[in-house]
Structures are given as structure tokens and as C-alpha cells.
Enzyme design. Structure first.
Site, mmCIF file in Angstrom:
data_model
loop_
_atom_site.group_PDB
_atom_site.id
_atom_site.type_symbol
_atom_site.label_atom_id
_atom_site.label_comp_id
_atom_site.label_asym_id
_atom_site.label_seq_id
_atom_site.Cartn_x
_atom_site.Cartn_y
_atom_site.Cartn_z
ATOM 1 N N CYS A 13 53.951 -62.794 -62.178
ATOM 2 C CA CYS A 13 54.530 -61.908 -61.059
ATOM 3 C C CYS A 13 54.526 -63.093 -59.571
ATOM 4 C CB CYS A 13 55.226 -60.132 -60.826
ATOM 5 S SG CYS A 13 55.797 -60.793 -59.026
ATOM 6 N N LYS A 57 34.462 -35.453 -31.235
ATOM 7 C CA LYS A 57 33.917 -36.210 -31.874
ATOM 8 C C LYS A 57 34.410 -37.534 -31.756
ATOM 9 C CE LYS A 57 34.772 -38.521 -36.420
ATOM 10 N NZ LYS A 57 35.833 -39.913 -35.751
ATOM 11 N N LYS A 80 38.010 -32.874 -38.615
ATOM 12 C CA LYS A 80 39.042 -33.292 -38.297
ATOM 13 C C LYS A 80 40.059 -32.882 -37.537
ATOM 14 C CE LYS A 80 38.371 -38.309 -38.697
ATOM 15 N NZ LYS A 80 39.141 -39.169 -38.680
ATOM 16 N N GLU A 139 28.294 -43.375 -28.990
ATOM 17 C CA GLU A 139 29.585 -44.193 -28.930
ATOM 18 C C GLU A 139 30.192 -45.424 -27.546
ATOM 19 O OE1 GLU A 139 30.960 -42.984 -32.419
ATOM 20 O OE2 GLU A 139 32.941 -43.098 -32.268
ATOM 21 N N TYR A 185 24.007 -40.216 -29.391
ATOM 22 C CA TYR A 185 24.396 -38.777 -29.886
ATOM 23 C C TYR A 185 23.047 -38.525 -31.286
ATOM 24 C CZ TYR A 185 27.998 -41.129 -32.362
ATOM 25 O OH TYR A 185 28.250 -41.954 -32.546
ATOM 26 N N CYS A 187 62.124 -55.665 -60.802
ATOM 27 C CA CYS A 187 60.959 -56.076 -59.494
ATOM 28 C C CYS A 187 61.991 -56.829 -58.034
ATOM 29 C CB CYS A 187 60.033 -56.978 -59.938
ATOM 30 S SG CYS A 187 59.218 -57.937 -58.510
ATOM 31 N N ALA A 191 28.966 -46.201 0.370
ATOM 32 C CA ALA A 191 28.302 -47.428 1.494
ATOM 33 C C ALA A 191 26.534 -46.708 1.535
ATOM 34 C CB ALA A 191 28.545 -46.705 2.456
ATOM 35 N N GLU A 192 26.098 -46.097 1.472
ATOM 36 C CA GLU A 192 24.125 -45.979 1.157
ATOM 37 C C GLU A 192 24.117 -46.786 -0.266
ATOM 38 O OE1 GLU A 192 22.924 -42.506 3.608
ATOM 39 O OE2 GLU A 192 25.012 -42.204 1.999
ATOM 40 N N TYR A 193 24.555 -46.286 -1.169
ATOM 41 C CA TYR A 193 24.335 -46.999 -2.492
ATOM 42 C C TYR A 193 24.708 -48.727 -2.087
ATOM 43 C CZ TYR A 193 24.205 -48.111 -7.279
ATOM 44 O OH TYR A 193 24.197 -48.504 -8.500
ATOM 45 N N ASP A 194 25.577 -49.381 -1.977
ATOM 46 C CA ASP A 194 26.043 -50.559 -1.592
ATOM 47 C C ASP A 194 24.834 -50.616 -1.078
ATOM 48 O OD1 ASP A 194 28.318 -50.509 -3.372
ATOM 49 O OD2 ASP A 194 29.434 -50.160 -1.913
ATOM 50 N N CYS A 232 60.727 -60.859 -58.219
ATOM 51 C CA CYS A 232 60.782 -61.347 -59.534
ATOM 52 C C CYS A 232 62.168 -61.746 -61.118
ATOM 53 C CB CYS A 232 59.197 -61.865 -60.565
ATOM 54 S SG CYS A 232 58.652 -60.493 -61.330
ATOM 55 N N ASP A 292 36.309 -40.651 -30.240
ATOM 56 C CA ASP A 292 36.706 -41.660 -30.812
ATOM 57 C C ASP A 292 37.309 -43.574 -30.274
ATOM 58 O OD1 ASP A 292 38.821 -42.785 -32.479
ATOM 59 O OD2 ASP A 292 40.322 -41.642 -31.814
ATOM 60 N N SER A 339 28.192 -43.851 -41.600
ATOM 61 C CA SER A 339 29.523 -43.092 -41.400
ATOM 62 C C SER A 339 28.801 -41.482 -41.450
ATOM 63 C CB SER A 339 30.315 -43.552 -41.337
ATOM 64 O OG SER A 339 30.876 -43.572 -42.787
ATOM 65 N N LEU A 340 30.272 -40.505 -40.876
ATOM 66 C CA LEU A 340 30.438 -39.257 -41.539
ATOM 67 C C LEU A 340 31.555 -38.874 -42.278
ATOM 68 C CD1 LEU A 340 29.963 -37.773 -37.952
ATOM 69 C CD2 LEU A 340 28.157 -38.215 -39.251
ATOM 70 N N GLU A 394 29.834 -30.675 -31.858
ATOM 71 C CA GLU A 394 29.909 -31.167 -30.942
ATOM 72 C C GLU A 394 31.111 -32.747 -30.994
ATOM 73 O OE1 GLU A 394 25.058 -33.852 -30.912
ATOM 74 O OE2 GLU A 394 27.347 -34.875 -30.847
ATOM 75 N N LYS A 450 26.739 -29.933 -37.572
ATOM 76 C CA LYS A 450 25.573 -31.321 -37.618
ATOM 77 C C LYS A 450 24.652 -29.586 -38.394
ATOM 78 C CE LYS A 450 25.148 -35.413 -34.468
ATOM 79 N NZ LYS A 450 25.256 -35.567 -33.537
ATOM 80 N N CYS A 509 55.590 -54.082 -62.104
ATOM 81 C CA CYS A 509 56.404 -55.307 -62.062
ATOM 82 C C CYS A 509 56.201 -55.027 -63.656
ATOM 83 C CB CYS A 509 56.372 -56.517 -61.744
ATOM 84 S SG CYS A 509 56.562 -57.788 -62.147
HETATM 85 S S1 IVH Z 1 26.751 -38.630 -35.415
HETATM 86 C C1 IVH Z 1 23.766 -40.441 -39.431
HETATM 87 N N1 IVH Z 1 27.742 -37.438 -33.628
HETATM 88 O O1 IVH Z 1 31.997 -41.300 -36.015
HETATM 89 C C2 IVH Z 1 25.256 -40.638 -38.179
HETATM 90 N N2 IVH Z 1 28.735 -39.385 -34.849
HETATM 91 O O2 IVH Z 1 32.145 -42.003 -39.354
HETATM 92 C C3 IVH Z 1 25.340 -39.844 -37.479
HETATM 93 N N3 IVH Z 1 30.989 -39.986 -34.266
HETATM 94 O O3 IVH Z 1 30.544 -43.330 -37.412
HETATM 95 C C4 IVH Z 1 26.070 -40.106 -36.191
HETATM 96 N N4 IVH Z 1 31.537 -38.742 -32.234
HETATM 97 O O4 IVH Z 1 29.905 -43.269 -35.341
HETATM 98 C C5 IVH Z 1 28.196 -38.453 -35.110
HETATM 99 N N5 IVH Z 1 28.519 -36.505 -32.025
HETATM 100 C C6 IVH Z 1 29.173 -37.249 -32.811
HETATM 101 C C7 IVH Z 1 30.316 -38.779 -32.871
HETATM 102 C C8 IVH Z 1 29.915 -39.522 -33.901
HETATM 103 C C9 IVH Z 1 31.482 -39.845 -33.071
HETATM 104 C C10 IVH Z 1 31.103 -41.384 -35.126
HETATM 105 C C11 IVH Z 1 29.784 -42.014 -36.185
HETATM 106 C C12 IVH Z 1 30.199 -41.943 -36.904
HETATM 107 C C13 IVH Z 1 32.012 -41.936 -36.894
HETATM 108 C C14 IVH Z 1 32.507 -40.907 -38.772
#
Ligand code: IVH
Length: 680
Positions: free
Chosen positions: A442, A119, A325, A185, A237, A419, A35-38, A422, A121, A83-84, A117, A301, A437
Site C-alpha cells: 500500500c 511538577k 499527574k 526546570e 530540584y 483502504c 533606582a538604587e540597584y541600577d 489503495c 511544566d 525522567s520520572l 513538590e 520523592k 490494509c
Molecule cells: S526530580 C532524577 N522534581 O519532570 C530525576 N523533576 O519526567 C529527578 N520535573 O524530567 C527529577 N518538576 O525534568 C523533579 N519538582 C521536580 C520536577 C521535576 C518537574 C521534571 C523533570 C522530569 C520530568 C518528568
């Protein structure tokens, strides 16, 4: 209130609201009631109504702004958003560590410090801050071209619209760089996802399969109000450019992100040596189900940024990080049938049609069985109860058959000898599991090649879907992709469901696709095992189609990211008459992929235009690292000395290349000279 005091009060309220917003959304530790925030928020709204000239985009009242018209704007990057690479098990995590040590020429018993850290999704995003103010948010897209989602990202409460001038936790003043690029993310918390699906179900609307899909849908909305109803959370990140700032370690960088007001990965632990890292990875997996969001692994990392710099990156991934993973989630179900698909290369792929089952939040109905060898190895039969998993959490696959539950009258499965499309005989290539095939014409091969050719990730013929491909084939208007460019308005308008406008639009889209980029054309040709990434590598390396066509297996295999088997199959592709004919026809109709300006430029730098040859061993750097350093500064590295060579870098025990260089009068650098040149 006087004008100047309104101004001060507005700034004060914005500061307080940002602070309490952070306590609530990022720290989950509010200091005031809702309420105070609002009340504060309403006061700010009132004052801004009185003084609209003082409204600024970074004001907390402006999180939900106006709707962009049409579609999301494309954002082209000069440097790709990487990407990683993945590590699927502990052995691959150890290999990641070993690779780093080899690259840096460190002893195998040295312990490197890593940070682990979660990952997340979700969807990778990039955020731009100018003078501390959030100005742009974009999706990763294909890495090079993303989409502008500034308007929906702004609605995310864990995003600071303005960088905090001091740490909300320690009170220390923050540096505010002129330009700051932040990577993170966008995810949907599991609780938000469940609540969203309950609301959707009550309204009889679409149910989302998993939080990731829901997050993607929410972020890519045109109307930011929809994103407010499908709330997202943002974890940050990584930092790209940050004018004038340098960091010693990843942990320092993450702390700075937190001090600016970003939500950062939690837990975030450092460990020395890969065995301790593996223990942290296992610990995170045990915590997985207790976390309020979905994660699919641990990101590992290298902590030291100096080392990160030296390790640099391949064309796709940084060498200093890996995504370890978690084993994919598994479920059991029943194979109701096995069907066979014929792909664009004629390969027969058996597909298990499954009794639908939920695996890790998504409904799985089908799973590829790959080929006959794979079926034999697992002895998969119709009617079997099986364990399915989503490998890498995407493509479902059969892990194994539960033989104790097998039906007594079940029979081993054999792919058909003819096939299914065909009825031509099916043949098996030497040394290869695939059966294909034998008919090069085909209908399935032709249809799938053309479907691949027009795809968004290939020639990108707008508005042309699979249905139209079949219609054009049935009407006899096309027999190959090149025929698309010969279709006339008169023949098109005669077809069902085509009117003047739709026919004109389709022809315009086909015409437009003629101007394209080299990687798209390579991808569109449908070379076996050549996807988008390899197409880009080829385009980047060779620059023109004739150069790709002329490349030998050896030259192809020298490209970082292309292995010997794929290299061989690429070279072979261009020797097949039918393929050569298709390419000639495409060029004859005026496909133009040169000078489009969209092929990514090579690195530019001090070594631009120079060709290097490396010989002998350097004491302070591995061969791979020295090659990568030269390339990072714009130079080209080749394996043999010729008149085109600019410099030969000679280390310990140089080979005949040094002699040849001397004979040809080519510049030779020793290790010291090379180190001098690459300083800074
Ligand atoms: S570091 C230079 N840290 O996972 C790239 N990526 O392919 C630095 N992801 O595209 C990325 N959690 O978007 C990093 N703690 C995390 C992450 C993270 C998810 C994503 C990232 C990347 C994909 C893997």
C-alpha cells in the site's frame, strides 16, 4: 581610584548586586529600590570599562554575552538525565509506595517519609558549576544528548552565576564543591507569558500556545538578547554529582540548593505514609490555579537519600520518585468530520476533526479515535458534541459524547471496508482491535515506513523531509528504505526543485546516515510498538543486530522494560520475509552500526565481565534489588546456570541451580559473602 581599590570595589559591587538580585528574583522581597540597584549596576559597568582585564564571566554585567555561531552545540552525557515515571491516579500513587516497599522488603504498614513538590511544566535543564562558578547549561534533549544553552540560561536572573559563599537567608557559610551538577526546570511565569503574547500580538508576530512552548522557544535561541525579551525563571530540584558532599535527605539537599542561591520548589512539604502524601497532592491541585506558574502534577520523592540509593533506578526512571499527574483539563467541542489515516504498519486510525477549541492553553483541532472498538465503546459520530481532553497534557482525546446534544439524524460510524489510500480490502488481525490494509505494498504503508526511517529520531537523514519522500516515490526512484542508498546523482538531478547542489547535499546526507548507532537502526526498521526507548533497551542489551534478530521471545521478555506482548511482536517481526529482506538489503548497502562508539556502555565496576545467577531468597534484599545491585556494579544477571556463569548467589531454599553450579564447579556466594562484596 587606585588599581587595588578598584579591584576590591568591583568584587564588593558584584557581591551586593548578586545579593539584591537574589532578594528581588528569588525571594520576591527587595531591600533597595530599583533606582538604587541600577546605580550600583552602572557603577560596576563603569569600573569594568576602566579595567576590562577584571571582567569575569560570572560578573552580573555579563549575563547577556555573545551569540554562538551556527547552531546550538550538542552535549553528550555519559550518564543519562532521567525522567520520572507517572502515576495517573490515586491507585497508581499507592502502587508506587507498595512497589518501593516490595523492593526494599519492608512491611506494607511501614510509613515511608516522602517530599511533595510541584511538577513544573517547563524544560528540564542541567547546570554545571566548577569551583562555584556557573560554566555550562544544557537542555535534557533525549536524555543522553542535550544542547548547550549556557548563553541563554545565563540571562535568567534566578540563576546564580556564582554560588553564594554564605546563605543569603541564614548567613551560614556554604560548602563550595569543586564540581556541582544541578538539575532544574526553566519555565515562563504566567504573567511573563501573557505580557510576551501581548507584545507579540502588537507586533503581529507569532502567538505562543502555552508557557511551556514559549519557554522552549526562549531557551533554545541563538541570540541571548531574545531570551531577555522572553524572560524565564529557573527552579532547581535535584543535584547530580557534588564533589565531596553528601546529603542525608532530599529536604537537606533542597535547603542547600536554596542556600547557594537557587530558587527551589515552593511549596515543598514532607509527609509520612502514602495517605498523607495523597492529601498533599490534592491540596496542591486545589492551589494549582493560584500559583504564578503552570504545574501539571506533584513530584513525590523518598526523602531519605540512603533509601534513594538502595532503590536506585531502572533504565529510564529513578525508583524513588514519581510524577503524580493532575487530571488533564477538559473542554467541549464538536466533531466536524472523521478521517482515516493509514500508518506505517498498515493500521487504519480514525481521527476526529474538531471545531478548534482551547484546552489548557493549547488549540486542539484533531483527536485520535484509536480504532473501531474505541469508537463503538464511546459511540462517537460525526456531528456529536464531545468532551476533549489533553491526556498527560499532550495528545488530545475524546473523553465522551454528550448524547443529549446529539443530532436526530446521526448515524453510527464505521471504518471503511476498503483502504482509503489503495482501496484494497481491510482486514482485522485475530484478538486485535486494529484493522489494517491487506496490501503490503500500500502506498501509504511504504511512504510512512520511509518517512519513519529517515526521521530525526531514526536514521536522521539531514534535509530530507516528507515532501522529498513523496517525490522520490512518485518518480519511481525508491520502493523501500533500502533503495534510498541506490539513488544516483543523474536520476536525482532530473527531478523538479533539484539543482546540482541540493542533489549533492541530499546524497551526502543519505551516505552519512550509513554510519549510525544500533538503536537508531532498530528504531528506523519500524517494529510495531517499538519506539525510541525500547530500541535503546534492545541495543544496550544485545549490542549487535544479529543478536537482536536471533533473540527469542523469552530472552526479550527478560529485559527490564519490555513486556511479554511486545517481546512476542519483536520476535515475530524478524520472522517475516519482507522484513528480513529489508534488513539484508540495508546491510548489503553498507549500513554500519557497529563500533560507532555511541552505544551506551554498560555500567562498569567491580563486577564487569562477570555473569551472575540468583537462586533462593536473600533475607535482607528482594530479588529485584539484588539484581539491580549486581547490574549497577557492571555485572550481568541471567536466569539459568551454564558454563558461562561466573557466580551463583544462593539465598534461603535455593533451587536446582545451586546443584548445577556445584556440578559445574562454579563459584557460589552465600548472602554474607554477597553483602561483603557489594559493600561501598
Ligand atoms: S526530580 C532524577 N522534581 O519532570 C530525576 N523533576 O519526567 C529527578 N520535573 O524530567 C527529577 N518538576 O525534568 C523533579 N519538582 C521536580 C520536577 C521535576 C518537574 C521534571 C523533570 C522530569 C520530568 C518528568
Amino acid at each position: 581610584m587606585q588599581n587595588s581599590s578598584i579591584e576590591i570595589r568591583i568584587l564588593e559591587l558584584r557581591g551586593w548586586i548578586d545579593y539584591h538580585n537574589y532578594r528581588y528574583y528569588a525571594l520576591d522581597d527587595p531591600e533597595i529600590s530599583d533606582a538604587e540597584y541600577d546605580e550600583m549596576f552602572r557603577e560596576l559597568q563603569r569600573l569594568e570599562e576602566e579595567r576590562p582585564d577584571l571582567i569575569a564571566p560570572e560578573s552580573p554585567t555579563q549575563r547577556v554575552g555573545s551569540t554562538p555561531v551556527g547552531e546550538l552545540k550538542k552535549i553528550a552525557r555519559s550518564l543519562p538525565m532521567l525522567s520520572l515515571s507517572n502515576a495517573m491516579d490515586e491507585a497508581e500513587i499507592r502502587e508506587f509506595d507498595a512497589r518501593i516497599k516490595r523492593f526494599l522488603m519492608l512491611d506494607s504498614d511501614v510509613n515511608i517519609e516522602y517530599v511533595c513538590e510541584p511538577k513544573f511544566d517547563g524544560l528540564a535543564v542541567e547546570l554545571i558549576y566548577e569551583q562555584g562558578i556557573f560554566t555550562l547549561g544544557a537542555t535534557r534533549g533525549d536524555g543522553i544528548v542535550g544542547e548547550d544553552v549556557t548563553h541563554t540560561i545565563r540571562t535568567i536572573h534566578s540563576l546564580p552565576l556564582r554560588l553564594h559563599s554564605e546563605s543569603p537567608v541564614t548567613g551560614k557559610p556554604n560548602p563550595i564543591p569543586e564540581r556541582l551538577e544541578v538539575r532544574g526546570e526553566a519555565i515562563m511565569l504566567i504573567a511573563d507569558f501573557q505580557a510576551l503574547n501581548r507584545r507579540q500580538s502588537a507586533k503581529d508576530e507569532r502567538i505562543f500556545a502555552n508557557p511551556r512552548n514559549a519557554a522552549a522557544g526562549s531557551l533554545r535561541q541563538l541570540d541571548p538578547k531574545t531570551t531577555v525579551d522572553r524572560p524565564l525563571t529557573l527552579f532547581c530540584y535535584h543535584i547530580g554529582a557534588a564533589t565531596g558532599l553528601t546529603f542525608k535527605s532530599h529536604l537537606e539537599l533542597a535547603d542547600q540548593l536554596q542556600a547557594w542561591g537557587f530558587l527551589t520548589p515552593d511549596p515543598r512539604d514532607s509527609a509520612s505514609g502514602i495517605e498523607s502524601v495523597i492529601r498533599l497532592h490534592q491540596k496542591l491541585e486545589r492551589m494549582r490555579d493560584q500559583l504564578p506558574f503552570e504545574i501539571d502534577g506533584t513530584v513525590i520523592k523518598v526523602n531519605d537519600i540512603g533509601l534513594q540509593r538502595r532503590l536506585s533506578q531502572t533504565s529510564r526512571n529513578p525508583r524513588w520518585a514519581v510524577a503524580a499527574k493532575f487530571p488533564p483539563r477538559q473542554m467541549t467541542t464538536v466533531i466536524e468530520n472523521i478521517t482515516v489515516q493509514v500508518g506505517r504498519t498498515g493500521v487504519l486510525t480514525p481521527v476526529a476533526e474538531l471545531k478548534p477549541v482551547e484546552v489548557g492553553g493549547a488549540t486542539v483541532r484533531r483527536a485520535t479515535l484509536h480504532n473501531q472498538d474505541e469508537i463503538d465503546k464511546k459511540d462517537v459520530r460525526v456531528g456529536d458534541r464531545v468532551i476533549v481532553q489533553r491526556a498527560g497534557d499532550v495528545i488530545p482525546e475524546i473523553v465522551k459524547v454528550i448524547e443529549s446534544k446529539r443530532l436526530v439524524d446521526s448515524q453510527p460510524y464505521r471504518l471503511p471496508r476498503l483502504c482509503p489510500v489503495c482501496e484494497s480490502p481491510v482486514v482485522q488481525d485475530q484478538d486485535q482491535a486494529a484493522r489494517r490494509c491487506s496490501n503490503v505494498s500500500c502506498p501509504a504503508v511504504i511512504a510512512n515506513s520511509i518517512k519513519h526511517f529517515i526521521h530525526r529520531h531514526a536514521m536522521d537523514i539531514d534535509g530530507m523531509g516528507d515532501k522529498i519522500v513523496y517525490q522520490l516515490l512518485d518518480a519511481g526512484l525508491i520502493q523501500s528504505a533500502a533503495d534510498l542508498y541506490q539513488i544516483t546523482f543523474e536520476s536525482l538531478i532530473k527531478l523538479d526543485r533539484f539543482a546540482e547542489k541540493s542533489a549533492k547535499n541530499l546524497l551526502a546526507a543519505i551516505h552519512k546516515s550509513k554510519k549510525t548507532t544500533l538503536w537508531r537502526l532498530i528504531h528506523a526498521l519500524g517494529l510495531p510498538s517499538v519506539g525510541e526507548t525500547t530500541s535503546r533497551l534492545l541495543a544496550d542489551h544485545f549490542r549487535t543486530l544479529p543478536a537482536v534478530r536471533a533473540a527469542t521471545t523469552e530472552e526479550l521478555a527478560e529485559i527490564d522494560g519490555i513486556g511479554p506482548i511486545v517481546a512476542k511482536s519483536i520476535a515475530q517481526f524478524f520472522t517475516v520475509d519482507a522484513n528480513a529482506l529489508l534488513i539484508d538489503k540495508l546491510l548489503a548497502v553498507g549500513i554500519d552500526c557497529e563500533g560507532s562508539g555511541q552505544n551506551r556502555p554498560r555500567n562498569v565496576g567491580k563486577f564487569s565481565g562477570m555473569t551472575f545467577v540468583l537462586t533462593g531468597a536473600l533475607s535482607g534484599m528482594s530479588r529485584k534489588e539484588s539484581k539491580s545491585r549486581v547490574q549497577a556494579m557492571g555485572g550481568k544477571v541471567t536466569s539459568s546456570v551454564s558454563r558461562k556463569t561466573t557466580v551463583v548467589i544462593a539465598g534461603e531454599k535455593p533451587g536446582s541451580k545451586l546443584k548445577k553450579a556445584k556440578n559445574l564447579g562454579i563459584d557460589v556466594w552465600n548472602e554474607n559473602r554477597f553483602m561483603e562484596e557489594i559493600k561501598n
